[in-house]
Design a protein around this motif. Structure first.
Motif, short mmCIF file in Angstrom:
data_model
loop_
_atom_site.label_atom_id
_atom_site.label_comp_id
_atom_site.label_asym_id
_atom_site.label_seq_id
_atom_site.Cartn_x
_atom_site.Cartn_y
_atom_site.Cartn_z
N SER A 23 0.91 -1.25 -0.04
CA SER A 23 0.07 -0.24 0.08
C SER A 23 0.89 1.27 0.11
CB SER A 23 -0.96 -0.10 1.24
OG SER A 23 -1.81 -1.20 1.20
N ARG A 53 2.65 1.44 -3.57
CA ARG A 53 1.56 2.08 -4.59
C ARG A 53 1.12 3.71 -4.40
NH1 ARG A 53 -2.78 -2.90 -5.14
NH2 ARG A 53 -1.29 -4.44 -6.38
N LYS A 54 0.83 3.98 -3.17
CA LYS A 54 0.49 5.19 -2.99
C LYS A 54 1.78 6.30 -3.32
CE LYS A 54 -3.07 4.52 0.69
NZ LYS A 54 -3.94 5.39 0.24
N GLN A 102 2.50 6.28 -7.33
CA GLN A 102 1.41 7.12 -7.99
C GLN A 102 1.85 8.60 -7.66
OE1 GLN A 102 -2.86 7.11 -6.62
NE2 GLN A 102 -3.37 7.69 -8.38
N LYS A 103 2.12 9.09 -6.74
CA LYS A 103 2.43 10.69 -6.59
C LYS A 103 4.05 10.84 -7.18
CE LYS A 103 0.06 11.08 -2.49
NZ LYS A 103 -0.88 12.17 -2.77
N ASN A 156 -4.17 2.54 8.68
CA ASN A 156 -4.39 3.09 7.65
C ASN A 156 -3.97 4.82 7.75
OD1 ASN A 156 -6.08 3.81 5.01
ND2 ASN A 156 -7.01 5.11 6.08
N ASN A 198 -1.11 6.59 5.55
CA ASN A 198 -1.35 7.98 4.68
C ASN A 198 -0.36 9.05 5.30
OD1 ASN A 198 -3.35 7.00 3.15
ND2 ASN A 198 -4.85 7.34 4.79
N VAL A 219 3.21 8.05 3.74
CA VAL A 219 3.30 8.70 2.24
C VAL A 219 3.39 10.04 2.27
CG1 VAL A 219 1.86 9.06 0.24
CG2 VAL A 219 1.99 6.79 1.42
#
Length: 447
Positions: free
Chosen positions: A77, A80-81, A84-85, A311, A315, A318
């Motif tokens: 997770s 991937r996060k 993407q950025k 979670n 976040n 990231v």
């Protein structure tokens, strides 16, 4: 450091360059690496290695295997996060080279899956027990016959370095070890340095070390391919971390902070009223109080809060990574991601309670003491047998001991360091139950 190099698909023994845009999307190289780790015998042995509670028979407690699987899920997770950025910020990585967010997730997940593959039996106390054998046990006798770095490798026996040995070590029919992509080897190595000098700075990459002297050249090859920045001085080998190693570390930090805490609660070592208060402090911004109050038992309440907490920290990690991407690529980011978190106080409260109630519980301490005795006996018996055999002075007992060792050990190597390291490597490969079984055999309790 630049992402084009850091995302290298190269494997040991490659003669042609692997390009991302030429990869089979149904069998991506980084995902092949995940499969290679999970099907390895070394990974399977983690099912019977201690995470927190040694040798526990309860269904609640995590082993190294379940911990590693969970860390890989969190790592995927995170990757991937961040991926993407990164691609939004550096679109040429996707438009020209063909990288996708899932590539980052696969790299971090694979490295995270393998992050504990080199850990010995009995948790971190197993590492300390091996080191103590050489610091204050019978192993002291070898100090003057080894170089400073060789002796330090043994005195500070490190699961991370042993893991790098497992995934890269060549032997007949298995050249290059698991032959993982260099990007994953880089992300796997949280401490890209030798055992000496020890903690030369307060930089997070200098906290421990990541490879033994036997794998030094292999790591230099990986570092050069990835373009890792050299930090070594006066001939010492040290590099800046691969940026994705920060995400592997964060995934591990998140899991042991939250899930070890959950184990303590389910075992009754941490009172529910304390636990719920500590977790709620971490998830106040995301908790659905109506749903929470509908939960009728401790396990469900803790499970709900655990999911929210993980979670939240994903976040947070990231955000911190992207806010500091330039510093990370320049090798100037010198702490773990969660050390910069706005939740640092809450995390530290949870860890402190886990230390007091779980890591230092009577059950853990008692079985760590037993682990010291088991590993000390194995190390002494095997080292003596191998060295006597090499010197031509082996007794009949020594010869019997050698018959029980795997054929992959080179009993006749001239290097004392390699012989001793091979013994440590073999002992660390044993599961908790295997180590105890071997100990009982040596003590005459096999009948």
């Amino acid at each position: 450091m630049i992402w084009e190099q850091l995302l290298s698909l190269k494997r040991f023994g490659d003669t042609n360059k692997r390009l991302r845009k030429e990869q089979d999307e149904t069998r991506l190289g980084f995902e092949v690496d995940y499969d290679r780790v999970i099907f390895s015998s070394e990974f399977r042995s983690l099912q019977d290695k201690t995470q927190v509670i040694p040798l526990s028979n309860t269904d609640f407690v995590h082993t190294r295997l379940t911990h590693s699987l969970e860390v890989s899920v969190v790592g995927r997770s995170l990757g991937r996060k961040v991926g993407q950025k990164i691609l939004e910020k550096h679109p040429h990585l996707q438009n020209i080279h063909g990288y996708l967010p899932n590539d980052f997730g696969a790299i971090v997940a694979s490295a995270a899956l393998a992050h504990d593959i080199g850990n010995p039996p009995f948790g971190h106390s197993g590492e300390k027990a091996i080191g103590e054998y050489f610091i204050s046990g019978e192993g002291q006798q070898y100090k003057d016959q080894l170089t400073d770095k060789e002796y330090q490798d043994l005195c500070d026996f490190e699961g991370n370095a042993n893991g790098f040995k497992i995934v890269t070590q060549s032997r007949v029919g298995r050249e290059g070890g698991l032959r993982l992509s260099y990007a994953i080897l880089g992300a796997f190595t949280k401490y890209p340095k030798e055992s000496l000098p020890k903690k030369p700075t307060k930089h997070i990459a200098d906290k421990k070390y990541g490879f033994f002297q036997t794998e030094k050249e292999a790591f230099i090859d990986v570092a050069n391919e990835l373009g890792l920045a050299s930090r070594g001085q006066d001939g010492d080998i040290s590099y800046s971390r691969h940026p994705l190693a920060f995400l592997v570390e964060a995934a591990d930090d998140i899991c042991y902070t939250i899930i070890d805490f959950e184990d303590g609660i389910n075992l009754g070592l941490i009172p529910e009223e304390y636990a719920l208060e500590y977790l709620i402090n971490l998830v106040r911004d995301s908790i659905n109080t109506k749903k929470y109050h509908q939960l009728t038992n401790t396990k469900d309440r803790v499970s709900y809060l655990r999911a929210l907490a993980i979670n939240t920290l994903i976040n947070e990690a990231v955000t911190i990574f992207m806010d500091n991407e330039d510093a990370i690529l320049n090798g100037d980011f010198n702490i773990s991601l969660l050390d910069k978190s706005k939740y640092e106080a809450q995390i530290n409260d949870i860890i402190k309670l886990s230390i007091d109630k779980v890591y230092q519980s009577e059950e853990v301490v008692d079985k760590e003491i037993a682990g010291y005795q088991v590993l000390n006996t194995l190390l002494h018996t095997y080292s003596k047998a191998i060295n006597n055999n090499y010197a031509g002075t082996g007794s009949n007992y020594d010869k019997l001991i050698l018959k029980g060792l795997p054929s992959t050990l080179d009993l006749n190597t001239e290097s004392l360091y390699v012989r001793l390291l091979d013994v440590c490597h073999f002992v660390s490969s044993l599961s908790d139950s295997q180590a105890i079984l071997q100990y009982k055999k040596l003590r005459g309790f096999s009948f």
